[in-house]
Scaffold this motif. Structure first.
Motif, PDB file in Angstrom:
ATOM      1  N   ALA A 182       0.798  -1.229   0.000  1.00 44.71           N
ATOM      2  CA  ALA A 182       0.000   0.000   0.000  1.00 44.71           C
ATOM      3  C   ALA A 182       0.830   1.278   0.000  1.00 44.71           C
ATOM      4  O   ALA A 182       0.259   2.367  -0.026  1.00 44.71           O
ATOM      5  CB  ALA A 182      -0.959   0.000   1.194  1.00 44.71           C
ATOM      6  N   SER A 183       2.153   1.181   0.037  1.00 45.13           N
ATOM      7  CA  SER A 183       2.988   2.377  -0.109  1.00 45.13           C
ATOM      8  C   SER A 183       3.084   2.741  -1.587  1.00 45.13           C
ATOM      9  O   SER A 183       2.667   1.973  -2.471  1.00 45.13           O
ATOM     10  CB  SER A 183       4.394   2.116   0.440  1.00 45.13           C
ATOM     11  N   ALA A 184       3.647   3.912  -1.859  1.00 43.19           N
ATOM     12  CA  ALA A 184       3.900   4.278  -3.255  1.00 43.19           C
ATOM     13  C   ALA A 184       4.846   3.276  -3.901  1.00 43.19           C
ATOM     14  O   ALA A 184       4.673   2.885  -5.060  1.00 43.19           O
ATOM     15  CB  ALA A 184       4.486   5.688  -3.325  1.00 43.19           C
ATOM     16  N   THR A 185       5.840   2.819  -3.140  1.00 43.32           N
ATOM     17  CA  THR A 185       6.788   1.830  -3.655  1.00 43.32           C
ATOM     18  C   THR A 185       6.079   0.529  -4.005  1.00 43.32           C
ATOM     19  O   THR A 185       6.340  -0.085  -5.049  1.00 43.32           O
ATOM     20  CB  THR A 185       7.884   1.554  -2.609  1.00 43.32           C
ATOM     21  N   GLY A 186       5.165   0.109  -3.130  1.00 43.60           N
ATOM     22  CA  GLY A 186       4.410  -1.112  -3.393  1.00 43.60           C
ATOM     23  C   GLY A 186       3.506  -0.977  -4.600  1.00 43.60           C
ATOM     24  O   GLY A 186       3.378  -1.909  -5.407  1.00 43.60           O
TER      25      GLY A 186
END
Length: 313
Positions: free
Chosen positions: A181-185
């Motif tokens: 759910a992060s931007a990276t994910g």
């Protein structure tokens, strides 16, 4: 006058802040390749001096410098950060070699919570929570009007597992919330979706795959791309899993979502997220309704909160 510094995985941001929480001057510099803790702290000191002088204040006249760190801190030391190679760094002692100004350290998401509590989406509340969606996922909680900061390691909400035996996280666990759910994910999942959908508008929105960002999926979904729409729905499901967990545990009056991903269009992010929250949160079964909103201060929340830390502790 205070200086607040927000240490991110990509940039170092600083601001000169007055007693009312107003930003009088700001600066941002790239973190760049990590060159050791001494170099890192020297950059922080230089940034502090620069932004102070930008606002017409001598660095020695500052009340203190507040720093938001993306990891665990205690007693003037950085204990551990997951996405920057910092561990056991006596930052307060090292900083004093360059500037004779008191230093307060806190987790970056805790700083964002303080900023939003006093100057943004949390005004008027007693119990308030912030979730920041960036390189990782951070969380900050104001409970009874005070920052909840247990041993400098509270709020690491990104490392609760939402997908058992899922993707490996930088912390070493599998299936952590921030891996999904992060931007990276989201970027990782976007690239995976693109590989299975060669005709998707995701390719066009990312310039042939060379510029995939946290906005790529939402931009393509707005244009009606089926693969992008499905990806956005999957992303919101993962985001909601963690949000509902936090609401059930803490029962804040308001939970605000910040970070770059939070700027996505309401129809693709906030509206479906609220629908899941209203359906699944425990309070919904008891006649209550959790309020989920977007943070109001944007990229300034961490700076302002770091500068106002003393009010919340």
């Amino acid at each position: 006058m205070y200086v607040g510094i927000d240490v991110g995985g990509t940039n170092l941001k600083a601001g000169l802040v007055d007693e009312a929480g107003r930003l009088l001057a700001t600066r941002k510099i790239p973190l760049g390749p990590f060159q050791g803790k001494e170099y890192f702290v020297r950059r922080l000191a230089e940034l502090t001096a620069q932004v102070s002088r930008d606002g017409g204040v001598a660095p020695g006249d500052l009340e203190y410098v507040g720093m938001g760190i993306p990891g665990a801190v205690a007693e003037g030391n950085i204990l551990y950060t997951c996405n920057i190679p910092l561990a056991n760094v006596p930052i307060e002692r090292l900083f004093s070699q360059y500037l004779d100004v008191p230093v307060l350290l806190e987790n970056d998401a805790n700083c964002a919570a303080v900023g939003e509590y006093f100057c943004g989406a949390g005004r008027g509340t007693k119990n308030f929570a912030v979730v920041t969606l960036g390189t990782g996922i951070g969380g900050g909680f104001i409970l009874g009007g005070k920052l909840y900061a247990a041993s400098g390691m509270s709020g690491e909400v990104g490392h609760m597992v939402v997908e058992r035996n899922g993707a490996v996280c930088n912390c070493g666990r599998r299936g952590c919330w921030e891996t999904y759910a992060s931007a990276t994910g989201l970027i990782r999942m976007t690239k995976e979706t693109m590989e299975g959908n060669r005709e998707s508008l995701l390719w066009e929105e990312s310039k042939g795959g060379t510029a995939v960002s946290g906005r790529t999926a939402f931009a393509a979904a707005l244009r009606g791309d089926a693969a992008a729409k499905a990806l956005c729905e999957t992303y919101v499901d993962y985001l909601a899993a963690g949000i509902v967990n936090l609401l059930n545990i803490l029962q804040p009056e308001v939970l605000a979502i910040g970070g770059g991903v939070s700027e996505a269009e309401d129809e693709l992010l906030l509206t479906p997220l609220r629908e899941i929250v209203d359906r699944e949160s425990y309070a919904a079964h008891c006649g209550g309704k959790a309020t989920v909103v977007k943070a109001e201060l944007g990229n300034d929340a961490g700076i302002i909160g770091a500068a106002l830390l003393k009010r919340a502790i």
